[in-house]
Scaffold this motif. Structure first.
Motif, short mmCIF file in Angstrom:
data_model
loop_
_atom_site.label_atom_id
_atom_site.label_comp_id
_atom_site.label_asym_id
_atom_site.label_seq_id
_atom_site.Cartn_x
_atom_site.Cartn_y
_atom_site.Cartn_z
N LEU A 2 0.82 -1.20 0.00
CA LEU A 2 0.00 0.00 0.00
C LEU A 2 0.86 1.26 0.00
O LEU A 2 0.64 2.17 -0.78
N PHE A 3 1.86 1.29 0.87
CA PHE A 3 2.76 2.44 0.95
C PHE A 3 4.19 1.98 0.74
O PHE A 3 4.62 0.97 1.29
N ARG A 4 4.93 2.72 -0.06
CA ARG A 4 6.31 2.36 -0.40
C ARG A 4 7.23 3.51 -0.01
O ARG A 4 6.91 4.68 -0.22
N LEU A 5 8.37 3.18 0.55
CA LEU A 5 9.34 4.18 0.99
C LEU A 5 10.41 4.35 -0.08
O LEU A 5 10.97 3.38 -0.56
N VAL A 18 7.12 8.84 1.06
CA VAL A 18 6.21 7.71 1.19
C VAL A 18 5.23 7.85 0.04
O VAL A 18 4.53 8.86 -0.08
N VAL A 19 5.20 6.82 -0.82
CA VAL A 19 4.40 6.86 -2.03
C VAL A 19 3.27 5.84 -1.92
O VAL A 19 3.49 4.69 -1.54
N HIS A 20 2.06 6.27 -2.25
CA HIS A 20 0.89 5.39 -2.28
C HIS A 20 0.99 4.47 -3.49
O HIS A 20 1.70 4.77 -4.44
N TYR A 21 0.28 3.34 -3.46
CA TYR A 21 0.38 2.40 -4.57
C TYR A 21 -0.12 3.00 -5.89
O TYR A 21 0.21 2.50 -6.97
N GLY A 23 0.86 5.79 -6.96
CA GLY A 23 1.99 6.55 -7.49
C GLY A 23 2.09 7.97 -6.97
O GLY A 23 3.02 8.69 -7.33
N LYS A 24 1.16 8.37 -6.14
CA LYS A 24 1.19 9.74 -5.62
C LYS A 24 1.98 9.79 -4.32
O LYS A 24 1.87 8.92 -3.48
N THR A 25 2.77 10.84 -4.18
CA THR A 25 3.56 11.04 -2.96
C THR A 25 2.64 11.52 -1.85
O THR A 25 1.96 12.53 -1.99
N ILE A 26 2.65 10.79 -0.74
CA ILE A 26 1.79 11.12 0.40
C ILE A 26 2.55 12.02 1.37
O ILE A 26 2.04 13.05 1.79
N GLY A 64 -1.26 8.83 10.17
CA GLY A 64 -1.93 7.56 10.40
C GLY A 64 -1.28 6.39 9.69
O GLY A 64 -1.85 5.32 9.60
N ILE A 65 -0.07 6.57 9.20
CA ILE A 65 0.65 5.49 8.51
C ILE A 65 1.65 4.91 9.49
O ILE A 65 2.55 5.61 9.96
#
Length: 134
Positions: A2-5, A18-21, A23-26, A64-65
């Motif tokens: 779900l989230f990628r560093l 931290v990028v959401h699946y 492709g957007k940077t959270i 909340g991550i």
């Protein structure tokens, strides 16, 4: 995942995202930010990596991550900078491994895809044997 560093470093700066699946940077943190840069002696040493890790962990928890996926642990064994970044992230309360995926059956009990029982039901066999005897 779900989230990628993602950790990016240049000769002058360090940034973590931290990028959401999708492709957007959270969430992001970088030594280019003046609020971070003014507290650092150098923007590309071990201390900078450690500070970016702790700031990113703080921002993740505020959003909340608490669990993210990363492939940096393999590289972290060789690099002191990456190792300090990951340790600061974990010390800040963020796990670097995502949990297992919850199966569809958990959410939709009426689904046709039902797993088998992980145990053997003995009562059914006893009832079948007693009916055969009668």
């Amino acid at each position: 995942q779900l989230f990628r560093l993602i950790l990016e470093s240049t000769s002058r700066h360090v940034s973590g995202q931290v990028v959401h699946y999708t492709g957007k940077t959270i969430i992001s943190a970088s030594t280019k930010e003046w609020a971070i840069k003014r507290h650092l002696y150098s923007t590309n040493d071990v201390s900078a990596y450690e500070n970016i890790g702790s700031i990113l962990a703080h921002r993740c928890l505020q959003s909340g991550i608490s669990e993210i996926h990363t492939d940096l642990s393999v590289e972290g064994e060789r690099s002191e900078k990456i190792r300090s970044f990951i340790e600061a992230l974990q010390h800040g309360g963020v796990k670097t491994e995502e949990p297992d995926v919850i199966s569809e059956h958990f959410f939709f009990p009426w689904s046709k895809m039902k797993p088998g029982l992980p145990w053997e039901v003995v009562e059914d066999k006893i009832l079948e044997n007693t009916k055969k005897r009668e």
